[in-house]
Design a protein around this motif. Structure first.
Motif, PDB file in Angstrom:
ATOM      1  N   ILE A 247      10.993   9.746   0.814  1.00 19.94           N
ATOM      2  CA  ILE A 247       9.725  10.124   0.200  1.00 19.94           C
ATOM      3  C   ILE A 247       8.768   8.961   0.386  1.00 19.94           C
ATOM      4  O   ILE A 247       9.062   7.822  -0.004  1.00 19.94           O
ATOM      5  CB  ILE A 247       9.897  10.439  -1.293  1.00 19.94           C
ATOM      6  CG1 ILE A 247      10.881  11.610  -1.487  1.00 19.94           C
ATOM      7  CG2 ILE A 247       8.552  10.773  -1.922  1.00 19.94           C
ATOM      8  CD1 ILE A 247      11.187  11.908  -2.936  1.00 19.94           C
ATOM      9  N   LEU A 248       7.621   9.235   1.002  1.00 13.12           N
ATOM     10  CA  LEU A 248       6.599   8.227   1.228  1.00 13.12           C
ATOM     11  C   LEU A 248       5.455   8.478   0.261  1.00 13.12           C
ATOM     12  O   LEU A 248       4.900   9.576   0.213  1.00 13.12           O
ATOM     13  CB  LEU A 248       6.087   8.280   2.675  1.00 13.12           C
ATOM     14  CG  LEU A 248       5.027   7.248   3.051  1.00 13.12           C
ATOM     15  CD1 LEU A 248       5.597   5.839   2.997  1.00 13.12           C
ATOM     16  CD2 LEU A 248       4.471   7.527   4.446  1.00 13.12           C
ATOM     17  N   MET A 249       5.093   7.465  -0.526  1.00 22.97           N
ATOM     18  CA  MET A 249       4.018   7.582  -1.501  1.00 22.97           C
ATOM     19  C   MET A 249       3.054   6.406  -1.349  1.00 22.97           C
ATOM     20  O   MET A 249       3.415   5.361  -0.805  1.00 22.97           O
ATOM     21  CB  MET A 249       4.586   7.597  -2.930  1.00 22.97           C
ATOM     22  CG  MET A 249       5.441   8.817  -3.242  1.00 22.97           C
ATOM     23  SD  MET A 249       5.875   8.915  -4.991  1.00 22.97           S
ATOM     24  CE  MET A 249       6.905   7.487  -5.164  1.00 22.97           C
ATOM     25  N   THR A 250       1.853   6.611  -1.886  1.00 19.40           N
ATOM     26  CA  THR A 250       0.870   5.541  -1.913  1.00 19.40           C
ATOM     27  C   THR A 250       1.184   4.589  -3.060  1.00 19.40           C
ATOM     28  O   THR A 250       2.097   4.821  -3.861  1.00 19.40           O
ATOM     29  CB  THR A 250      -0.548   6.105  -2.080  1.00 19.40           C
ATOM     30  OG1 THR A 250      -0.646   6.719  -3.363  1.00 19.40           O
ATOM     31  CG2 THR A 250      -0.858   7.130  -0.999  1.00 19.40           C
ATOM     32  N   ARG A 251       0.401   3.538  -3.170  1.00 21.45           N
ATOM     33  CA  ARG A 251       0.613   2.578  -4.247  1.00 21.45           C
ATOM     34  C   ARG A 251       0.286   3.196  -5.607  1.00 21.45           C
ATOM     35  O   ARG A 251       0.712   2.671  -6.632  1.00 21.45           O
ATOM     36  CB  ARG A 251      -0.229   1.333  -4.018  1.00 21.45           C
ATOM     37  CG  ARG A 251      -1.734   1.593  -4.007  1.00 21.45           C
ATOM     38  CD  ARG A 251      -2.508   0.301  -3.847  1.00 21.45           C
ATOM     39  NE  ARG A 251      -2.188  -0.602  -4.938  1.00 21.45           N
ATOM     40  CZ  ARG A 251      -2.392  -1.908  -4.894  1.00 21.45           C
ATOM     41  NH1 ARG A 251      -2.866  -2.448  -3.788  1.00 21.45           N
ATOM     42  NH2 ARG A 251      -2.113  -2.672  -5.928  1.00 21.45           N
TER      43      ARG A 251
ATOM     44  N   TYR B 181       5.462   0.164  10.837  1.00 24.58           N
ATOM     45  CA  TYR B 181       6.719   0.879  11.044  1.00 24.58           C
ATOM     46  C   TYR B 181       7.741   0.362  10.045  1.00 24.58           C
ATOM     47  O   TYR B 181       7.655  -0.771   9.555  1.00 24.58           O
ATOM     48  CB  TYR B 181       7.262   0.673  12.463  1.00 24.58           C
ATOM     49  CG  TYR B 181       6.407   1.283  13.549  1.00 24.58           C
ATOM     50  CD1 TYR B 181       6.583   2.601  13.946  1.00 24.58           C
ATOM     51  CD2 TYR B 181       5.422   0.513  14.198  1.00 24.58           C
ATOM     52  CE1 TYR B 181       5.801   3.163  14.950  1.00 24.58           C
ATOM     53  CE2 TYR B 181       4.640   1.061  15.196  1.00 24.58           C
ATOM     54  CZ  TYR B 181       4.833   2.387  15.572  1.00 24.58           C
ATOM     55  OH  TYR B 181       4.065   2.940  16.548  1.00 24.58           O
ATOM     56  N   PHE B 182       8.731   1.206   9.759  1.00 28.17           N
ATOM     57  CA  PHE B 182       9.890   0.759   9.001  1.00 28.17           C
ATOM     58  C   PHE B 182      11.122   1.417   9.600  1.00 28.17           C
ATOM     59  O   PHE B 182      11.057   2.492  10.213  1.00 28.17           O
ATOM     60  CB  PHE B 182       9.763   1.069   7.507  1.00 28.17           C
ATOM     61  CG  PHE B 182       9.700   2.533   7.166  1.00 28.17           C
ATOM     62  CD1 PHE B 182      10.864   3.258   6.875  1.00 28.17           C
ATOM     63  CD2 PHE B 182       8.485   3.201   7.108  1.00 28.17           C
ATOM     64  CE1 PHE B 182      10.808   4.598   6.552  1.00 28.17           C
ATOM     65  CE2 PHE B 182       8.418   4.542   6.783  1.00 28.17           C
ATOM     66  CZ  PHE B 182       9.579   5.256   6.511  1.00 28.17           C
TER      67      PHE B 182
ATOM     68  N   GLU C   2       0.820  -1.206   0.000  1.00 25.53           N
ATOM     69  CA  GLU C   2       0.000   0.000   0.000  1.00 25.53           C
ATOM     70  C   GLU C   2       0.856   1.259   0.000  1.00 25.53           C
ATOM     71  O   GLU C   2       0.395   2.312  -0.414  1.00 25.53           O
ATOM     72  CB  GLU C   2      -0.924   0.004   1.231  1.00 25.53           C
ATOM     73  CG  GLU C   2      -1.979  -1.072   1.221  1.00 25.53           C
ATOM     74  CD  GLU C   2      -3.010  -0.865   0.125  1.00 25.53           C
ATOM     75  OE1 GLU C   2      -3.242   0.308  -0.258  1.00 25.53           O
ATOM     76  OE2 GLU C   2      -3.564  -1.865  -0.365  1.00 25.53           O
ATOM     77  N   LEU C   3       2.107   1.145   0.459  1.00 25.18           N
ATOM     78  CA  LEU C   3       3.001   2.293   0.550  1.00 25.18           C
ATOM     79  C   LEU C   3       4.352   1.926  -0.041  1.00 25.18           C
ATOM     80  O   LEU C   3       4.745   0.754  -0.064  1.00 25.18           O
ATOM     81  CB  LEU C   3       3.186   2.730   2.004  1.00 25.18           C
ATOM     82  CG  LEU C   3       1.929   3.182   2.769  1.00 25.18           C
ATOM     83  CD1 LEU C   3       2.282   3.430   4.225  1.00 25.18           C
ATOM     84  CD2 LEU C   3       1.328   4.429   2.144  1.00 25.18           C
TER      85      LEU C   3
ATOM     86  N   SER D 205       7.248   5.799  11.495  1.00 26.80           N
ATOM     87  CA  SER D 205       5.886   5.271  11.462  1.00 26.80           C
ATOM     88  C   SER D 205       5.378   5.221  10.031  1.00 26.80           C
ATOM     89  O   SER D 205       6.041   5.683   9.095  1.00 26.80           O
ATOM     90  CB  SER D 205       4.955   6.137  12.312  1.00 26.80           C
ATOM     91  OG  SER D 205       4.756   7.393  11.702  1.00 26.80           O
ATOM     92  N   ARG D 206       4.212   4.683   9.868  1.00 30.72           N
ATOM     93  CA  ARG D 206       3.602   4.538   8.541  1.00 30.72           C
ATOM     94  C   ARG D 206       3.274   5.902   7.935  1.00 30.72           C
ATOM     95  O   ARG D 206       3.135   6.021   6.718  1.00 30.72           O
ATOM     96  CB  ARG D 206       2.326   3.693   8.696  1.00 30.72           C
ATOM     97  CG  ARG D 206       1.704   3.206   7.405  1.00 30.72           C
ATOM     98  CD  ARG D 206       0.499   2.339   7.711  1.00 30.72           C
ATOM     99  NE  ARG D 206      -0.198   1.910   6.514  1.00 30.72           N
ATOM    100  CZ  ARG D 206       0.074   0.821   5.823  1.00 30.72           C
ATOM    101  NH1 ARG D 206       1.054   0.037   6.216  1.00 30.72           N
ATOM    102  NH2 ARG D 206      -0.615   0.517   4.739  1.00 30.72           N
ATOM    103  N   GLU D 207       3.178   6.925   8.763  1.00 26.55           N
ATOM    104  CA  GLU D 207       2.903   8.292   8.273  1.00 26.55           C
ATOM    105  C   GLU D 207       4.182   9.093   8.101  1.00 26.55           C
ATOM    106  O   GLU D 207       4.134  10.318   7.961  1.00 26.55           O
ATOM    107  CB  GLU D 207       1.974   9.011   9.248  1.00 26.55           C
ATOM    108  CG  GLU D 207       0.568   8.448   9.309  1.00 26.55           C
ATOM    109  CD  GLU D 207       0.501   7.177  10.140  1.00 26.55           C
ATOM    110  OE1 GLU D 207       1.414   6.985  10.984  1.00 26.55           O
ATOM    111  OE2 GLU D 207      -0.425   6.364   9.944  1.00 26.55           O
ATOM    112  N   LEU D 208       5.336   8.426   8.122  1.00 27.00           N
ATOM    113  CA  LEU D 208       6.655   9.049   7.987  1.00 27.00           C
ATOM    114  C   LEU D 208       6.904  10.039   9.128  1.00 27.00           C
ATOM    115  O   LEU D 208       7.394  11.148   8.935  1.00 27.00           O
ATOM    116  CB  LEU D 208       6.820   9.733   6.623  1.00 27.00           C
ATOM    117  CG  LEU D 208       8.278   9.982   6.179  1.00 27.00           C
ATOM    118  CD1 LEU D 208       9.036   8.680   6.083  1.00 27.00           C
ATOM    119  CD2 LEU D 208       8.333  10.716   4.858  1.00 27.00           C
ATOM    120  N   ILE D 209       6.568   9.616  10.327  1.00 27.47           N
ATOM    121  CA  ILE D 209       6.880  10.377  11.535  1.00 27.47           C
ATOM    122  C   ILE D 209       7.943   9.605  12.291  1.00 27.47           C
ATOM    123  O   ILE D 209       7.804   8.404  12.540  1.00 27.47           O
ATOM    124  CB  ILE D 209       5.620  10.574  12.397  1.00 27.47           C
ATOM    125  CG1 ILE D 209       4.565  11.369  11.632  1.00 27.47           C
ATOM    126  CG2 ILE D 209       5.959  11.269  13.710  1.00 27.47           C
ATOM    127  CD1 ILE D 209       3.241  11.473  12.349  1.00 27.47           C
TER     128      ILE D 209
END
Length: 1331
Positions: A134-138, A207-208, A122-123, A226-230
């Motif tokens: 850079i965090l993007m959606t699929r 998380y990553f 999904e991300l 986190s998944r929201e790039l925090i």
């Protein structure tokens, strides 16, 4: 205790495609590889070894044509049938794999270093050349962009609560110096570090983690986002932290590597950035670098990809792939793959774990070589079945093999009994299949050498340098130690130049010098079976590889049965093949069942075994999905592990149970039904175990079953089925000592020693005594004896075909054993087994306490004959453990031996001031009166009566009082002659006693015998025995008039009791009043006798005046009675039908509303529907329980109330059944009376009245007979029989049974009402004259 067994190794080298491989991903829907090169994307099919598609990226200008391009990431997107490719220059391209169309979905000017997709796709996270994320959606819509290097710790920063400064805190063993410790100096990243970021996702995608080189310090740091790039957390400074990074899918730890001062470690971080454990790699410092770390999908295996730093002669460096697992807080190196270009291997380009198959590893090498390995867990254990087998289990740990002999001790891993040190890492181990050499071990290492270790022949004083002793008692241990015999070199034969480092798999040791192994064939989908012959040529040990047999299919399992010499092969599609390895030319044929069909498992099994079932060689298999097969039949679907031991099949299940099933005389259907149903919780075949336990091994000729729990520790249980089977073997072999020790230790009831085979035990009692030998052990056996046959209650045999022999003797079991044991011990040595002999006397029923005390008295009189013999005081003290001291005192007093009495009394708590005067008073008495006094004190009244009868006539009054007080009339009469006055006096008292007990007839006999005729006459009159009364009157010489009065008096009593025939005899024969006699007979409808007297005395006038009117009146009364009974029967029958319908409807409504809670619903019959109504009306139950403690009159009243015919009463249907049954019995009982009445009606010409009566009686008989099945249906008598207690009962079953029994109490109490009445078909009442 498990090793990784290589099931299948697939090798594929496609024709040279354009470019060189740079990375790859799996296309799971088609099982193909997407390989990225410097020119584009290549799709490779490993099954056909052909390139399916090439998508060049140079035509659109995404990659340069000079071959300098680099793909930094490639991801398959199955739902879009596309692949996402990230190029180092900054382009993100979406390639359609069907149409080969390309679309640039994004571009970064600074370039890209990493592309990482979340597990759910999904991300996607991109790491740019400017050190940003850079965090993007699929759909490639940007979500956020952040700098990799943040000064802030993150939102998970630790909170300080202000409990003082660091200098004032307690620092443990480090002391105050810890407060002044300087911060750790963080060194820059190592020279070989590529300084590129690494990104890894947690398994749930929330998380990553990112590992990047800090531009300020030059050292690597790990940050968790986190998944929201925090930013969540930042790791603590770790000197020597390297580039490898992998987050465990289960989410607990993040793995990386650290270069320390003197070692190279794999370290683990928690999500909060703190270190949490490590293990050391088996290389010297500076020898290798870790390129990547990879967790498999179920987090059980960590793959470490290493590369040598210093290569010799500028050759291509060696690369390694190591597979590590953990158990019981220890990390094991299970597999080591060495890729050495000098031996024909290729350099690794990339590797990854399969996401669908957890134990499948994909490796891509240079020159387009692709390797795929399928592993599975297995336990390598010895398979010998004799007592010499040590139950060895071998565990691979890098270059060591941890060998544990479970027969000696259960050693928890990572400890072991022996540690075998090898020169290089070990990949496979195999125990010898020959029973005599089951402890011998073959070890195959990464250098393709087989080391043979022999079991025994070497002791601690002369040890092999490669063997270290572990937990077996150190240097003082006397167990045999394994030793290295030889090490054999395996020359790679025709293996495509050794490109596959694990080309041999499934190593199996058949005979002393012969091993089997398999490898992949030259043609895809084929397997080569190798015979490895251990030979020595020119003082050099090598393995002669011969008998190459190539067969179609991938062999994933190889199993050998040492008893039948059969080898079974399993192919990847589940088909079972039989390998004829002993023939001159080995062949392979399909495995066939007894029906002639080929055996194929429905799913491939990870573990297979062979055993004989019903005389047929059978294949057992277990899949990784817990499906258990026997041949091609699925037996269970919740089995986690299994093992075959001797004649038993043991399984662990998801229900946290260990089930043990006997294979002896067991059919496949019986086995399937036995495993498919849940046995009783305390059944011999079922045992509760800890959650997740799996079978490790079973010690042969013993009772130990070793299990391993998920955390890695071991647990030893003694399964009841194994224990009982072993005990039965020992008992059959007359090994009583072994059986006794095992039963005592494991709390098996010792009655089984006798109950298993009573005839054998009784024939070998002396053998039993000699083997047990210890007096205390024999006493323990004797004290546990019970009359119960434990082979039928607690320990029934598993095999139903084995019927336990019944006890052949009519004597009680305990008495028989005690007598046999006592005779055997007296024969062997009475003085040695004195206490056991006393136990035999005490244990008998009734206890022979007097005999035991007599033996103690003999011991007191005899001097000790041998050293260690038992004294009288010791024997008496022991007796007091078995018998209550007061009871023993009384029995000692019953021996009339005052010395023995005093000796027992001294051991008791009695006060000498109490018993000494009592004994002194007894000593002064005459002998018989003394014994009478003792027996009376002990309440042995028959003996006391006997001794008192010998004391003379002066004590007769005391004798008579004792007889009357204790009701000893029968015993007293035996002590005197019948003609004596004492005999008559006792008889008179006996008669009075019988009269008080309402036994007048017996009292009359006693009075008559002692010539008390007046009392006898009264007794016979009361009893109604007019014949004896008249005889007694004759003895009293009654005159005729007095005799007539006596007859009239008795006739009046008989008339009141409706005994008209007896009253008529007395009046006619003794009172001479035949007219009154005839009238009584007519009143009692005794037509035959009345007519006889009328004609005897020629009184025909009575026929008209009395006889005929009585006949007609009787006919009318019978008609009225029959009509009343018929109406009543019909009315009650209709009401019963209505009541049953109403209650059945009420029960159905209740079941529909509350089906799960009504456990007894399936057990209720038509009649038991009353329980529902009775449960809803609790007032009746409570009232009955209160009344039950009152008088009998009130109890009868309560019973009438309970069985009330009032409409709506809770037990109305029971009351109706009771009334209907009574009507049927009354009607059936009228047959004889009706026949007599009909006969005399016809005799005097009243044919019409007789025909009317016969027809009415026949109608009601037909009505009742035809209504029997309707009222008393066959299902009405079937009641559930529940065994509340027993060996298979549990707390829940007992509680449920008591609840059900309480509900069924009304039925159980009134069961006679549910049995249909029976008709007497033998009475012929009809007259054919009237038909």
């Amino acid at each position: 205790m498990r090793n990784l067994k290589l099931l299948r190794a697939q090798e594929c080298q496609a024709a040279q495609a354009l470019g060189t491989p740079q990375g790859f991903t799996l296309r799971l829907d088609r099982r193909t590889l997407l390989i990225g090169t410097e020119y584009g994307i290549v799709e490779l099919d490993p099954r056909t070894q052909e390139v399916i598609k090439e998508i060049p990226l140079t035509t659109e200008g995404f990659l340069p044509e000079d071959g300098s391009g680099c793909i930094v990431g490639i991801e398959d997107l199955p739902d879009q049938e596309s692949a996402c490719v990230a190029i180092a220059t900054g382009d993100v391209i979406l390639c359609n794999l069907n149409t080969s169309q390309m679309e640039c979905v994004g571009s970064v000017d600074s370039g890209l270093s990493v592309m990482s997709w979340s597990p759910d796709q999904e991300l996607v996270v991109l790491a740019t050349g400017q050190q940003t994320l850079i965090l993007m959606t699929r759909d490639f819509e940007p979500i956020a962009e952040r700098e990799i290097h943040q000064n802030d710790f993150g939102e998970g920063k630790f909170i300080t609560v202000g409990w003082g400064k660091k200098e004032t805190q307690f620092h443990g063993s480090e002391g105050k110096q810890a407060a002044r410790t300087k911060p750790v100096e963080v060194l820059p990243a190592l020279s070989w570090d590529d300084h590129k970021p690494r990104i890894t996702w947690r398994g749930d995608g929330q998380y990553f983690a990112v590992s990047a080189v800090c531009p300020e310090t030059g050292a690597r740091k790990i940050r968790v986002w986190s998944r929201e790039l925090i930013l969540h957390t930042t790791s603590e400074p770790v000197p020597g932290l390297e580039q490898a990074l992998a987050w465990k899918p289960s989410g607990s730890l993040i793995a990386s590597t650290q270069d320390k001062a003197n070692k190279h470690d794999v370290v683990f971080f928690e999500k909060n950035g703190l270190l949490h454990g490590e293990f050391t790699l088996p290389f010297q410092k500076g020898q290798t670098k870790v390129k990547e770390l990879l967790w498999n999908s179920d987090s059980t295996i960590l793959a470490v990809w290493l590369e040598e730093l210093n290569s010799e002669n500028n050759s291509q460096p060696k690369t390694y792939v190591q597979l590590w697992t953990t158990g019981n807080y220890h990390w094991y190196l299970k597999q080591n793959l060495t890729f050495d270009s000098s031996e024909g291997s290729h350099h690794i380009v990339s590797l990854m774990w399969d996401q669908e198959t957890p134990y499948r590893l994909h490796i891509l090498c240079q020159q387009w070589l692709y390797l795929c390995y399928d592993w599975q867990w297995s336990i390598d254990r010895s398979t010998g079945g004799g007592a010499s087998d040590l139950a060895n289990v071998a565990v691979i740990d890098g270059d060591k093999v941890l060998l544990t002999a479970f027969r000696h001790a259960v050693v928890p891993p990572p400890l072991c009994t022996y540690q075998l040190q090898l020169p290089c890492p070990v990949n496979q181990v195999a125990f010898c299949a020959e029973p005599a050499r089951s402890g011998d071990l073959a070890v195959l290492d990464a250098n393709h050498r087989i080391s043979i270790y022999r079991s025994g022949g070497c002791t601690n004083t002369k040890m092999d340098s490669t063997v270290k002793i572990g937990a077996v008692g150190g240097l003082n241990a006397s167990v045999a130690v394994p030793w290295l015999e030889k090490s054999y070199r395996i020359d790679i034969v025709d293996d495509k130049n050794g490109r596959n480092p694990l080309w041999l798999r499934l190593l199996t040791w058949l005979q002393d010098d012969l091993l089997l192994a398999v490898s992949q064939g030259h043609v895809p989908g084929h397997t080569v079976i190798h015979h490895l012959k251990l030979t020595s040529v020119a003082e050099e040990e090598c393995v002669d590889i011969s008998s190459h047999l190539t067969m179609a299919g991938d062999v994933i399992s190889l199993c050998y049965n040492a008893k039948t010499k059969v080898v079974a092969l399993q192919l990847s599609d589940g088909q079972i093949m039989k390998y004829h390895w002993g023939a001159e030319t080995p062949t392979v044929n399909p495995w066939q069942s007894s029906s002639g069909s080929a055996v194929r498992f429905p799913s491939p099994c990870m573990q297979i075994a062979l055993a004989v079932l019903c005389g047929e060689e059978t294949v057992f298999g277990l899949t990784d999905r817990c499906r258990f097969f026997i041949n091609d039949t699925e037996i269970a679907s919740n089995v986690t592990s299994f093992a075959i031991h001797d004649e038993f099949l043991l399984l662990t299940t998801h229900l946290h149970t260990c089930q043990c099933v006997s294979l002896k005389n067991m059919s496949l259907k019986a086995l399937q039904s036995g495993l498919g149903t849940t046995s009783a919780p305390n059944s011999e075949t079922l045992r509760r175990i800890e959650r997740g336990c799996r079978i490790v091994t079973i010690v042969p000729q013993d009772t130990k079953l070793v299990l391993q729990v998920p955390r890695g520790n071991l647990e030893t249980i003694h399964h009841r089925a194994l224990v009982l089977a072993q005990v039965r073997k020992w008992l059959d072999g007359l090994q009583f000592k072994e059986a006794f020790e095992c039963m005592r230790k494991l709390r098996i009831n010792l009655n089984l020693i006798y109950d298993h085979n009573p005839k054998v035990f009784l024939g070998n009692v002396e053998t039993f005594v000699k083997q047990i030998d210890l007096v205390n052990s024999i006493n323990l056996f004797l004290t546990e004896l019970k009359e119960e046959d434990f082979t039928k209650t607690m320990y029934p045999p598993l095999d139903p075909a084995i019927a336990c022999e019944p006890h052949g003797s009519d004597r009680k079991k305990v008495d028989l054993i005690c007598d046999s044991m006592r005779a055997a011990m007296e024969n062997i040595g009475a003085s040695k087994y004195c206490l056991s002999i006393l136990t035999c006397h005490v244990k008998k029923s009734p206890p022979e306490l007097e005999t035991a005390l007599q033996r103690i008295r003999e011991l007191r009189e005899q001097a000790p004959s041998t050293v260690g013999s038992i004294s009288a005081e010791e024997a008496l003290k022991y007796m007091l453990y078995l018998v209550n001291v007061n009871e023993l005192y009384d029995h000692s007093l019953g021996t009339y031996d005052f010395d023995l009495v005093i000796m027992v009394a001294e051991k008791s708590q009695k006060d000498p001031k109490e018993y000494l005067p009592f004994l002194n008073n007894l000593k002064k008495m005459e002998s018989n009166y003394q014994r009478y006094s003792i027996d009376k004190y002990l309440k042995r009244y028959p003996k006391a009566l006997y001794h008192l009868s010998k004391c003379g006539p002066e004590h007769f009054s005391e004798f008579l009082n004792l007889v009357v007080d204790q009701n000893l009339y029968k015993e007293a009469l035996k002590l005197y002659r019948p003609d004596s006055q004492e005999y008559k006096t006792v008889s008179y008292a006996y008669g009075e006693y019988l009269m008080q007990k309402h036994l007048p007839e017996q009292a009359g006999l006693i009075f008559f015998r002692c010539e008390a005729f007046e009392k006898a006459l009264d007794a016979f009159q009361v009893s109604g025995n007019w014949q004896q009364a008249l005889c007694t009157a004759a003895e009293l010489c009654y005159p005729e008039d007095k005799l007539a009065n006596l007859a009239r008096s008795m006739a009046g009593r008989f008339t009141e009791k409706r005994k008209y025939a007896d009253a008529a005899i007395l009046l006619e024969q003794y009172a001479k009043d035949y007219e009154e006699a005839i009238l009584l007979l007519l009143e009692g409808t005794v037509w035959d006798e009345a007519l006889r007297l009328i004609y005897k005395y020629n009184r025909s006038d009575i026929l008209e005046t009395n006889f005929k009117p009585s006949l007609l009146e009787a006919q009318k009364n019978q008609l009225m009675f029959l009509e009343t009974q018929k109406a009543s029967f019909s009315r009650h029958r209709k009401r019963l039908s209505v009541v049953r319908e109403l209650k059945q409807q009420a029960q159905n409504d209740l079941l529909d509303f509350e089906a799960p809670n009504f456990l007894e619903s399936d057990l209720f019959s038509d009649a038991s529907s009353m329980v529902t109504a009775s449960d809803t009306s609790s007032k009746y139950t409570h009232s009955n329980s209160r009344i039950s403690a009152r008088s009998s009159k009130n109890r009868r009243k309560a019973e009438r109330k309970k069985h009330s015919l009032k409409e709506g009463s809770p037990l109305e249907d029971v009351a109706l059944l009771e009334v209907l049954g009574e009507i049927v019995r009354i009607i059936d009982g009228l047959k004889g009376e009706m026949h007599s009445l009909l006969k005399y009606l016809v005799l005097f010409g009243y044919d019409g009245q007789a025909q009317e009566l016969q027809q009415a009686f026949d109608e009601i008989l037909q009505l009742t007979e035809h209504s029997i099945l309707e009222i008393w249906s066959p299902g009405l008598q079937q009641f559930p029989a529940n065994t509340i207690l027993g060996p298979n009962s549990t707390a829940n079953s007992i509680s449920a049974a008591y609840s059900q029994q309480k509900a069924l109490d009304p039925i159980a109490q009134d069961v006679e009402f549910f049995i249909p009445p029976k008709f007497n078909k033998n009475i012929q009442w009809k007259l054919n004259l009237l038909q």
